[in-house]
Design an enzyme around this catalytic site. Sequence first.
Site, mmCIF file in Angstrom:
data_model
loop_
_atom_site.group_PDB
_atom_site.id
_atom_site.type_symbol
_atom_site.label_atom_id
_atom_site.label_comp_id
_atom_site.label_asym_id
_atom_site.label_seq_id
_atom_site.Cartn_x
_atom_site.Cartn_y
_atom_site.Cartn_z
ATOM 1 N N CYS A 72 0.975 -1.273 -0.061
ATOM 2 C CA CYS A 72 0.006 -0.082 0.099
ATOM 3 C C CYS A 72 0.764 1.205 0.052
ATOM 4 O O CYS A 72 1.760 1.666 0.987
ATOM 5 C CB CYS A 72 -1.007 0.064 1.167
ATOM 6 S SG CYS A 72 -1.814 1.690 1.386
ATOM 7 N N CYS A 75 0.724 3.281 3.390
ATOM 8 C CA CYS A 75 0.956 3.301 4.700
ATOM 9 C C CYS A 75 2.537 3.851 4.748
ATOM 10 O O CYS A 75 3.237 3.863 3.958
ATOM 11 C CB CYS A 75 1.260 1.635 4.812
ATOM 12 S SG CYS A 75 -0.429 0.758 4.840
ATOM 13 N N HIS A 134 -3.871 0.968 8.048
ATOM 14 C CA HIS A 134 -4.266 0.375 6.891
ATOM 15 C C HIS A 134 -5.851 -0.028 7.116
ATOM 16 O O HIS A 134 -6.531 0.031 6.019
ATOM 17 C CB HIS A 134 -3.353 -0.635 6.420
ATOM 18 C CG HIS A 134 -3.666 -0.798 4.907
ATOM 19 N ND1 HIS A 134 -3.595 -0.356 3.868
ATOM 20 C CD2 HIS A 134 -4.457 -2.033 4.699
ATOM 21 C CE1 HIS A 134 -3.903 -0.963 2.782
ATOM 22 N NE2 HIS A 134 -4.595 -2.334 3.393
ATOM 23 N N ASN A 174 -14.067 8.944 -0.801
ATOM 24 C CA ASN A 174 -14.871 7.690 -1.475
ATOM 25 C C ASN A 174 -14.661 6.595 -0.626
ATOM 26 O O ASN A 174 -13.250 6.185 -0.322
ATOM 27 C CB ASN A 174 -14.280 7.533 -2.822
ATOM 28 C CG ASN A 174 -14.611 8.727 -3.806
ATOM 29 O OD1 ASN A 174 -15.789 9.348 -3.577
ATOM 30 N ND2 ASN A 174 -13.984 8.982 -4.524
ATOM 31 N N HIS A 185 -6.810 1.848 2.169
ATOM 32 C CA HIS A 185 -6.320 2.836 3.285
ATOM 33 C C HIS A 185 -7.271 3.923 3.616
ATOM 34 O O HIS A 185 -7.566 4.370 2.451
ATOM 35 C CB HIS A 185 -4.804 2.974 2.871
ATOM 36 C CG HIS A 185 -3.984 3.659 4.094
ATOM 37 N ND1 HIS A 185 -3.148 2.917 4.568
ATOM 38 C CD2 HIS A 185 -4.256 4.807 4.824
ATOM 39 C CE1 HIS A 185 -2.548 3.670 5.853
ATOM 40 N NE2 HIS A 185 -3.332 4.771 5.790
ATOM 41 N N HIS A 187 -8.523 7.406 3.319
ATOM 42 C CA HIS A 187 -8.037 8.315 3.174
ATOM 43 C C HIS A 187 -9.097 9.134 2.070
ATOM 44 O O HIS A 187 -10.042 8.809 1.605
ATOM 45 C CB HIS A 187 -6.832 8.087 1.751
ATOM 46 C CG HIS A 187 -7.298 7.730 0.604
ATOM 47 N ND1 HIS A 187 -7.616 6.270 0.376
ATOM 48 C CD2 HIS A 187 -7.352 8.130 -0.628
ATOM 49 C CE1 HIS A 187 -7.933 5.899 -0.812
ATOM 50 N NE2 HIS A 187 -7.847 7.065 -1.546
ATOM 51 N N GLN A 189 -9.424 12.822 -0.816
ATOM 52 C CA GLN A 189 -9.013 13.889 -1.728
ATOM 53 C C GLN A 189 -9.493 15.386 -1.442
ATOM 54 O O GLN A 189 -10.441 15.399 -0.983
ATOM 55 C CB GLN A 189 -9.140 13.259 -3.064
ATOM 56 C CG GLN A 189 -8.566 11.936 -3.255
ATOM 57 C CD GLN A 189 -8.659 11.419 -4.611
ATOM 58 O OE1 GLN A 189 -8.165 12.012 -5.679
ATOM 59 N NE2 GLN A 189 -9.445 10.388 -5.042
#
Length: 359
Positions: A72, A75, A134, A174, A185, A187, A189
């Site tokens: 990933c 991470c 994660h 999303n 993971h 997150h 934007q």
Amino acid sequence: MTAPTRAKLADGRDLLFFALPGHRPAPVEDRRPLPGRDGPQTELRFDQTTGQWVIVAALRQDRTYKPPPDQCPLCPGPTGLTSEVPAEDYDVVVFENRFPSLSGSGAALAPAGDGFVTAPGQGRCEVICFSSDHTGSFAALQPAHARLVLEAWRHRTGDLLATPGIEQVFCFENRGEEIGVTLTHPHGQIYGYPYLTPRTAAMLGRAREHRMRHGTNLFGDLLAGEVADGSRIVVRDDLFTAFVPFAARWPVEVHIYPNRFVRNIVDLTEDELDGFARIYLDVLGRFDRMYSSALPYISALHQYADTDAQTDGYFHVELMSIRRSATKLKYLAASESAMDAFISDVTPESVARRLRELR
């Protein structure tokens, strides 16, 4: 909050660490052999039939796609050879997207003329990692950690709104492969658009007409109407209100409004940021308790610049999910995708009642 710790990735992209009290970020050198970036990598094309800009970003075909957990890129990467976050650990981190839809800065986007009009895909696309865990989620963050994410959103919103050529700042998440997520993971934007997005332009147009007819703010009046009706309220306190909107488009849809008019997250007070973190975690927790598996969702922060053209904009969050039952998804088929005419399979009142029960 102290200023973020800044670093650079191997190809020159910005990297910002936001830390909890008592934590000190310790980035290491990014030693990956990344290719350089030369000017805007995408373009805008004007659709004459709708009057809207379309972003063409062919480089995103090569973006990272569902890597195994041990590979990933979000991470921590303490060796400086494996990750977009070269560090032993982190709390919250923001960096420029390696595969951006928009990149580069410059003058404001000129109005499109006739014919096949193109423009450089200027703007900014950033990734925000909510945690180094994660397998975590936003809903599982401790309140202080969630508050730190809001501080990062606030910092980036203020910074990007002050950037020449950026017209709108959009923070979003999303969550879930059903939504199309390719990195699991936790997150989100942050996009800095060089134009007002079509939905924002339409909403501001409606708000402007409402103000001319009634002398009041459309969003504020909608909030007051939902509170007065009460049947679609999910949770409400002195600072924020979460409700399923009267004309919800999605099977699960919740809007979160501050009870006081502000245009963007930068305008919230410290107490309001605390309240925002509480109600946001509350709603996401209810989402995760709806079914036996985590609810896929989109979280969209509607923000407006402090300009005359956007004077009617009221900051709020829209949360939506395509899951319409424990085993069924809502697909955006012909009516929604081709005609933008949404058909709802559930009543907003029944969804609000279900969410209220999920304490």
